[in-house]
Scaffold this motif. Structure first.
Motif, short mmCIF file in Angstrom:
data_model
loop_
_atom_site.label_atom_id
_atom_site.label_comp_id
_atom_site.label_asym_id
_atom_site.label_seq_id
_atom_site.Cartn_x
_atom_site.Cartn_y
_atom_site.Cartn_z
N GLU A 48 -5.75 23.20 41.60
CA GLU A 48 -5.15 22.88 42.90
C GLU A 48 -4.54 24.12 43.53
OE1 GLU A 48 -3.10 18.80 43.33
OE2 GLU A 48 -2.99 19.30 41.18
N ILE A 49 -3.82 24.90 42.72
CA ILE A 49 -3.20 26.11 43.23
C ILE A 49 -4.27 27.14 43.58
CG2 ILE A 49 -1.55 27.97 42.76
CD1 ILE A 49 -0.33 25.10 43.02
N ALA A 50 -5.31 27.23 42.77
CA ALA A 50 -6.42 28.13 43.07
C ALA A 50 -7.06 27.75 44.41
CB ALA A 50 -7.46 28.08 41.95
N TYR A 51 -7.28 26.47 44.62
CA TYR A 51 -7.86 25.99 45.88
C TYR A 51 -6.94 26.37 47.05
CZ TYR A 51 -10.33 22.85 49.08
OH TYR A 51 -11.06 22.32 50.13
N LEU A 52 -5.65 26.17 46.87
CA LEU A 52 -4.68 26.52 47.89
C LEU A 52 -4.78 28.01 48.24
CD1 LEU A 52 -2.07 26.03 49.62
CD2 LEU A 52 -0.77 26.48 47.52
N LEU A 53 -4.82 28.86 47.25
CA LEU A 53 -4.86 30.29 47.49
C LEU A 53 -6.18 30.74 48.13
CD1 LEU A 53 -3.15 31.59 44.24
CD2 LEU A 53 -2.21 31.59 46.55
N VAL A 54 -7.29 30.20 47.65
CA VAL A 54 -8.60 30.64 48.14
C VAL A 54 -8.97 29.96 49.45
CG1 VAL A 54 -11.09 30.66 47.63
CG2 VAL A 54 -9.43 31.22 45.84
N HIS A 55 -8.68 28.66 49.55
CA HIS A 55 -9.18 27.89 50.69
C HIS A 55 -8.11 27.52 51.72
CE1 HIS A 55 -13.12 27.73 48.85
NE2 HIS A 55 -12.49 27.55 47.71
N GLY A 56 -6.86 27.91 51.45
CA GLY A 56 -5.83 27.82 52.48
C GLY A 56 -5.04 26.54 52.58
N LYS A 57 -5.35 25.55 51.75
CA LYS A 57 -4.59 24.30 51.78
C LYS A 57 -4.70 23.61 50.43
CE LYS A 57 -8.25 21.20 53.45
NZ LYS A 57 -8.07 20.06 52.58
N LEU A 58 -3.75 22.72 50.17
CA LEU A 58 -3.87 21.91 48.95
C LEU A 58 -5.00 20.91 49.15
CD1 LEU A 58 -0.14 21.26 48.01
CD2 LEU A 58 -1.81 22.57 46.70
N PRO A 59 -5.80 20.69 48.12
CA PRO A 59 -6.95 19.80 48.26
C PRO A 59 -6.57 18.33 48.15
CG PRO A 59 -6.87 20.65 46.04
CD PRO A 59 -5.75 21.32 46.79
N TYR A 60 -7.33 17.50 48.86
CA TYR A 60 -7.25 16.05 48.64
C TYR A 60 -7.95 15.76 47.32
CZ TYR A 60 -5.91 15.68 53.54
OH TYR A 60 -5.26 15.80 54.73
N ALA A 61 -7.81 14.56 46.79
CA ALA A 61 -8.37 14.21 45.47
C ALA A 61 -9.88 14.48 45.41
CB ALA A 61 -8.06 12.76 45.13
N ALA A 62 -10.61 14.09 46.44
CA ALA A 62 -12.06 14.28 46.44
C ALA A 62 -12.41 15.77 46.49
CB ALA A 62 -12.70 13.55 47.61
N GLU A 63 -11.64 16.55 47.24
CA GLU A 63 -11.87 17.99 47.32
C GLU A 63 -11.59 18.66 45.98
OE1 GLU A 63 -10.78 19.11 51.94
OE2 GLU A 63 -9.13 18.60 50.57
N LEU A 64 -10.53 18.21 45.31
CA LEU A 64 -10.19 18.77 44.00
C LEU A 64 -11.29 18.46 42.99
CD1 LEU A 64 -8.27 20.24 42.09
CD2 LEU A 64 -7.09 18.05 41.73
N LYS A 65 -11.78 17.25 43.01
CA LYS A 65 -12.86 16.86 42.09
C LYS A 65 -14.10 17.72 42.34
CE LYS A 65 -15.53 12.99 40.39
NZ LYS A 65 -15.91 11.60 40.50
N ALA A 66 -14.46 17.91 43.59
CA ALA A 66 -15.63 18.72 43.93
C ALA A 66 -15.40 20.19 43.55
CB ALA A 66 -15.93 18.60 45.43
N TYR A 67 -14.19 20.66 43.73
CA TYR A 67 -13.86 22.05 43.40
C TYR A 67 -13.95 22.27 41.89
CZ TYR A 67 -11.43 26.55 43.85
OH TYR A 67 -11.09 27.88 43.83
N LYS A 68 -13.44 21.34 41.12
CA LYS A 68 -13.52 21.45 39.67
C LYS A 68 -14.99 21.44 39.21
CE LYS A 68 -9.28 19.63 37.80
NZ LYS A 68 -8.71 18.52 37.05
N THR A 69 -15.79 20.63 39.85
CA THR A 69 -17.22 20.58 39.53
C THR A 69 -17.88 21.91 39.85
OG1 THR A 69 -17.30 18.20 39.92
CG2 THR A 69 -19.39 19.38 40.04
N LYS A 70 -17.52 22.50 40.99
CA LYS A 70 -18.06 23.81 41.37
C LYS A 70 -17.67 24.87 40.35
CE LYS A 70 -17.98 27.34 44.98
NZ LYS A 70 -17.45 27.76 46.28
N LEU A 71 -16.38 24.92 40.00
CA LEU A 71 -15.90 25.93 39.05
C LEU A 71 -16.55 25.75 37.68
CD1 LEU A 71 -12.10 26.15 39.98
CD2 LEU A 71 -13.95 27.71 40.65
N LYS A 72 -16.72 24.50 37.29
CA LYS A 72 -17.37 24.20 36.00
C LYS A 72 -18.79 24.75 35.98
CE LYS A 72 -18.48 20.17 33.17
NZ LYS A 72 -18.38 18.71 33.11
N ALA A 73 -19.49 24.62 37.10
CA ALA A 73 -20.87 25.10 37.20
C ALA A 73 -20.94 26.63 37.19
CB ALA A 73 -21.53 24.56 38.46
N LEU A 74 -19.86 27.29 37.58
CA LEU A 74 -19.83 28.75 37.64
C LEU A 74 -19.29 29.40 36.37
CD1 LEU A 74 -18.42 29.14 41.28
CD2 LEU A 74 -20.78 29.54 40.51
#
Length: 172
Positions: A61-87
């Motif tokens: 969540e904090i990483a998303y805030l720093l990189v993408h400029g806002k705290l993520p909603y639940a669906a955004e956090l889930k998608a972000y974790k999926t993206k990071l997992k794939a990377l």
């Protein structure tokens, strides 16, 4: 990260600013990412007091805030974790390079070398757009732990570990 160059060109007169080792209280650059010590002993990320969010937020969540400029909603956090997992996985040539680094190397040197090798294997696009920069930040965030763990297990135990796991967090 700052939008201001780290070094200033000498003035036309040839004057070079004197380097100082005591920069306490001196503004070194401006950024929208964080403020430190603005009202005493505090730290804010994009306007959020770290003490208000540290106890209730996940790393991603904090990483998303720093990189993408806002705290993520639940669906955004889930998608972000999926993206990071794939990377999280490392290219075979990066693993091979990490195997040449001795066990006595400092972890910061290992990360620097790993990022350099990764940059040659997955080079930046020429246009350097904002979306591309965010993708690079996400890739680095997802793979730095993998770089360190792979190097450590190989250099200390001769084990080639798998860095792609089912964990939904970088910490996992």
């Amino acid at each position: 990260m700052s939008d201001t160059p780290t070094k200033e060109a000498p003035a036309a007169s040839g004057f070079k600013p004197k380097k100082s080792v005591a920069l306490s209280g001196v503004t070194a650059g401006n950024t929208a990412l964080c403020t430190v010590g603005k009202t005493g002993n505090d730290l804010h990320y994009r306007g959020y007091d770290i003490l208000d969010i540290a106890g209730t937020s996940e790393f991603e969540e904090i990483a998303y805030l720093l990189v993408h400029g806002k705290l993520p909603y639940a669906a955004e956090l889930k998608a972000y974790k999926t993206k990071l997992k794939a990377l999280r996985g490392l290219p075979a040539n990066l693993k091979a390079a990490l195997e040449w680094i001795p066990a006595s190397a400092h972890p910061m040197d290992v990360m620097r070398t790993g990022v350099s090798v990764l940059g040659t294997l997955l080079p930046e696009k020429d246009d350097h757009n904002v979306a591309g920069a965010k993708d690079i930040a996400d890739r680095l965030m997802a793979s730095l732990g993998s770089i360190l763990l792979y190097w450590y297990h190989y250099s200390h135990n001769g084990r080639r570990i798998e860095t792609e796991t089912d964990d939904d967090s970088i910490g996992g």
